[in-house]
Design a protein around this motif. Structure first.
Motif, PDB file in Angstrom:
ATOM      1  N   THR A 266       1.664 -11.123  32.406  1.00 41.96           N
ATOM      2  CA  THR A 266       0.665 -10.330  33.137  1.00 41.96           C
ATOM      3  C   THR A 266      -0.015 -11.145  34.224  1.00 41.96           C
ATOM      4  O   THR A 266      -0.583 -10.587  35.153  1.00 41.96           O
ATOM      5  N   GLU A 267       0.036 -12.455  34.101  1.00 45.44           N
ATOM      6  CA  GLU A 267      -0.644 -13.311  35.084  1.00 45.44           C
ATOM      7  C   GLU A 267       0.328 -13.905  36.107  1.00 45.44           C
ATOM      8  O   GLU A 267      -0.049 -14.765  36.874  1.00 45.44           O
ATOM      9  N   GLY A 268       1.554 -13.431  36.134  1.00 43.85           N
ATOM     10  CA  GLY A 268       2.583 -14.052  36.973  1.00 43.85           C
ATOM     11  C   GLY A 268       2.249 -14.070  38.461  1.00 43.85           C
ATOM     12  O   GLY A 268       1.345 -13.346  38.869  1.00 43.85           O
ATOM     13  N   VAL A 269       2.873 -14.812  39.232  1.00 41.96           N
ATOM     14  CA  VAL A 269       4.019 -15.651  38.903  1.00 41.96           C
ATOM     15  C   VAL A 269       3.557 -16.887  38.109  1.00 41.96           C
ATOM     16  O   VAL A 269       2.670 -17.615  38.568  1.00 41.96           O
ATOM     17  N   SER A 270       4.147 -17.092  36.968  1.00 39.38           N
ATOM     18  CA  SER A 270       3.753 -18.212  36.129  1.00 39.38           C
ATOM     19  C   SER A 270       4.487 -19.487  36.532  1.00 39.38           C
ATOM     20  O   SER A 270       5.704 -19.476  36.722  1.00 39.38           O
TER      21      SER A 270
ATOM     22  N   TYR B 168       0.038 -22.064  35.278  1.00 39.02           N
ATOM     23  CA  TYR B 168      -0.804 -21.618  36.380  1.00 39.02           C
ATOM     24  C   TYR B 168      -0.275 -20.291  36.900  1.00 39.02           C
ATOM     25  O   TYR B 168       0.914 -20.002  36.799  1.00 39.02           O
ATOM     26  N   SER B 169      -1.186 -19.497  37.461  1.00 38.63           N
ATOM     27  CA  SER B 169      -0.793 -18.243  38.099  1.00 38.63           C
ATOM     28  C   SER B 169      -0.730 -18.479  39.596  1.00 38.63           C
ATOM     29  O   SER B 169      -1.740 -18.779  40.225  1.00 38.63           O
ATOM     30  N   VAL B 170       0.471 -18.352  40.133  1.00 42.20           N
ATOM     31  CA  VAL B 170       0.662 -18.684  41.542  1.00 42.20           C
ATOM     32  C   VAL B 170       1.203 -17.473  42.277  1.00 42.20           C
ATOM     33  O   VAL B 170       2.021 -16.710  41.748  1.00 42.20           O
ATOM     34  N   ASN B 171       0.727 -17.273  43.483  1.00 42.58           N
ATOM     35  CA  ASN B 171       1.268 -16.197  44.316  1.00 42.58           C
ATOM     36  C   ASN B 171       1.324 -16.705  45.751  1.00 42.58           C
ATOM     37  O   ASN B 171       0.941 -17.846  46.025  1.00 42.58           O
ATOM     38  N   GLU B 172       1.791 -15.831  46.643  1.00 46.80           N
ATOM     39  CA  GLU B 172       1.964 -16.269  48.030  1.00 46.80           C
ATOM     40  C   GLU B 172       0.685 -16.776  48.668  1.00 46.80           C
ATOM     41  O   GLU B 172       0.715 -17.654  49.504  1.00 46.80           O
ATOM     42  N   SER B 173      -0.449 -16.201  48.279  1.00 45.92           N
ATOM     43  CA  SER B 173      -1.677 -16.603  48.963  1.00 45.92           C
ATOM     44  C   SER B 173      -2.302 -17.876  48.395  1.00 45.92           C
ATOM     45  O   SER B 173      -3.016 -18.571  49.103  1.00 45.92           O
TER      46      SER B 173
ATOM     47  N   ALA C 222       9.390 -10.121  34.829  1.00 43.91           N
ATOM     48  CA  ALA C 222       8.061  -9.747  35.331  1.00 43.91           C
ATOM     49  C   ALA C 222       7.674 -10.628  36.519  1.00 43.91           C
ATOM     50  O   ALA C 222       7.200 -10.140  37.553  1.00 43.91           O
ATOM     51  N   CYS C 223       7.868 -11.903  36.386  1.00 45.86           N
ATOM     52  CA  CYS C 223       7.513 -12.818  37.478  1.00 45.86           C
ATOM     53  C   CYS C 223       8.444 -12.639  38.672  1.00 45.86           C
ATOM     54  O   CYS C 223       8.011 -12.735  39.819  1.00 45.86           O
ATOM     55  N   HIS C 224       9.685 -12.359  38.386  1.00 43.96           N
ATOM     56  CA  HIS C 224      10.634 -12.107  39.477  1.00 43.96           C
ATOM     57  C   HIS C 224      10.132 -10.961  40.345  1.00 43.96           C
ATOM     58  O   HIS C 224      10.099 -11.056  41.568  1.00 43.96           O
ATOM     59  N   LEU C 225       9.664  -9.896  39.687  1.00 46.22           N
ATOM     60  CA  LEU C 225       9.159  -8.750  40.436  1.00 46.22           C
ATOM     61  C   LEU C 225       7.898  -9.100  41.216  1.00 46.22           C
ATOM     62  O   LEU C 225       7.611  -8.507  42.243  1.00 46.22           O
ATOM     63  N   LYS C 226       7.154 -10.051  40.717  1.00 46.89           N
ATOM     64  CA  LYS C 226       5.922 -10.447  41.411  1.00 46.89           C
ATOM     65  C   LYS C 226       6.162 -11.492  42.489  1.00 46.89           C
ATOM     66  O   LYS C 226       5.230 -11.968  43.117  1.00 46.89           O
ATOM     67  N   GLY C 227       7.415 -11.893  42.670  1.00 50.70           N
ATOM     68  CA  GLY C 227       7.718 -12.762  43.811  1.00 50.70           C
ATOM     69  C   GLY C 227       8.028 -14.210  43.502  1.00 50.70           C
ATOM     70  O   GLY C 227       7.739 -15.092  44.305  1.00 50.70           O
TER      71      GLY C 227
ATOM     72  N   MET D 129       7.168 -38.717  38.682  1.00 57.16           N
ATOM     73  CA  MET D 129       7.863 -37.463  39.005  1.00 57.16           C
ATOM     74  C   MET D 129       7.099 -36.269  38.443  1.00 57.16           C
ATOM     75  O   MET D 129       6.730 -36.265  37.279  1.00 57.16           O
ATOM     76  N   VAL D 130       6.847 -35.306  39.276  1.00 62.32           N
ATOM     77  CA  VAL D 130       6.176 -34.086  38.826  1.00 62.32           C
ATOM     78  C   VAL D 130       7.229 -32.983  38.741  1.00 62.32           C
ATOM     79  O   VAL D 130       7.967 -32.751  39.698  1.00 62.32           O
ATOM     80  N   THR D 131       7.340 -32.356  37.585  1.00 65.94           N
ATOM     81  CA  THR D 131       8.283 -31.258  37.449  1.00 65.94           C
ATOM     82  C   THR D 131       7.536 -29.932  37.491  1.00 65.94           C
ATOM     83  O   THR D 131       6.607 -29.715  36.714  1.00 65.94           O
ATOM     84  N   ILE D 132       7.944 -29.078  38.424  1.00 67.26           N
ATOM     85  CA  ILE D 132       7.327 -27.759  38.552  1.00 67.26           C
ATOM     86  C   ILE D 132       8.325 -26.740  38.011  1.00 67.26           C
ATOM     87  O   ILE D 132       9.444 -26.637  38.508  1.00 67.26           O
ATOM     88  N   ASN D 133       7.927 -26.008  36.987  1.00 64.78           N
ATOM     89  CA  ASN D 133       8.790 -24.974  36.426  1.00 64.78           C
ATOM     90  C   ASN D 133       8.280 -23.614  36.874  1.00 64.78           C
ATOM     91  O   ASN D 133       7.192 -23.195  36.487  1.00 64.78           O
ATOM     92  N   VAL D 134       9.070 -22.929  37.681  1.00 56.98           N
ATOM     93  CA  VAL D 134       8.654 -21.610  38.158  1.00 56.98           C
ATOM     94  C   VAL D 134       9.380 -20.550  37.341  1.00 56.98           C
ATOM     95  O   VAL D 134      10.608 -20.554  37.248  1.00 56.98           O
ATOM     96  N   CYS D 135       8.627 -19.658  36.760  1.00 56.03           N
ATOM     97  CA  CYS D 135       9.224 -18.605  35.943  1.00 56.03           C
ATOM     98  C   CYS D 135      10.025 -17.636  36.799  1.00 56.03           C
ATOM     99  O   CYS D 135       9.528 -17.138  37.803  1.00 56.03           O
ATOM    100  N   VAL D 136      11.269 -17.408  36.383  1.00 55.49           N
ATOM    101  CA  VAL D 136      12.084 -16.417  37.068  1.00 55.49           C
ATOM    102  C   VAL D 136      12.438 -15.286  36.097  1.00 55.49           C
ATOM    103  O   VAL D 136      13.417 -14.580  36.279  1.00 55.49           O
ATOM    104  N   GLY D 137      11.629 -15.132  35.062  1.00 57.31           N
ATOM    105  CA  GLY D 137      11.779 -14.000  34.150  1.00 57.31           C
ATOM    106  C   GLY D 137      11.520 -12.698  34.898  1.00 57.31           C
ATOM    107  O   GLY D 137      11.027 -12.712  36.032  1.00 57.31           O
TER     108      GLY D 137
END
Ligand code: FES
Length: 82
Positions: free
Chosen positions: A49-53, A61-66, A11-16, A1-9
């Motif tokens: 600063t590197e969000g979305v974390s 990892y720094s993840v974004n839509e692209s 700063a990251c919320h604003l970044k998507g 099982m791989v658990t992916i934790n996406v930050c919804v803090g």
């Protein structure tokens, strides 16, 4: 099982965060790995600063839509296939 934790803090919320979560959900479904991947929301991971974390195991990892798709293939599918 791989658990992916996406930050919804804030700063990251604003970044998507939610777009990243939605994309990850779609990818999980289209690759039929719903039983192997767990998607969770996380509080600030201290990497604003590197969000979305996104954290898997102890790596952030720094993840974004692209880059979400390549992130998913490399870091999520890569771990499942191990
Ligand atoms: S708000 Fe996402 S790392 Fe801080």
């Amino acid at each position: 099982m791989v658990t992916i934790n996406v930050c919804v803090g804030s700063a990251c919320h604003l970044k998507g965060s939610y777009k990243v979560i939605r994309e990850l959900q779609k990818l999980i479904e289209s690759y039929k790995v719903t039983d192997k991947v767990e998607l969770k929301g996380a509080f600030c991971l201290g990497n604003c600063t590197e969000g979305v974390s996104v954290k898997i195991d102890d790596k952030i990892y720094s993840v974004n839509e692209s880059n979400v798709e390549s992130f998913f293939k490399e870091q999520v599918l890569g771990r499942i296939q191990q």
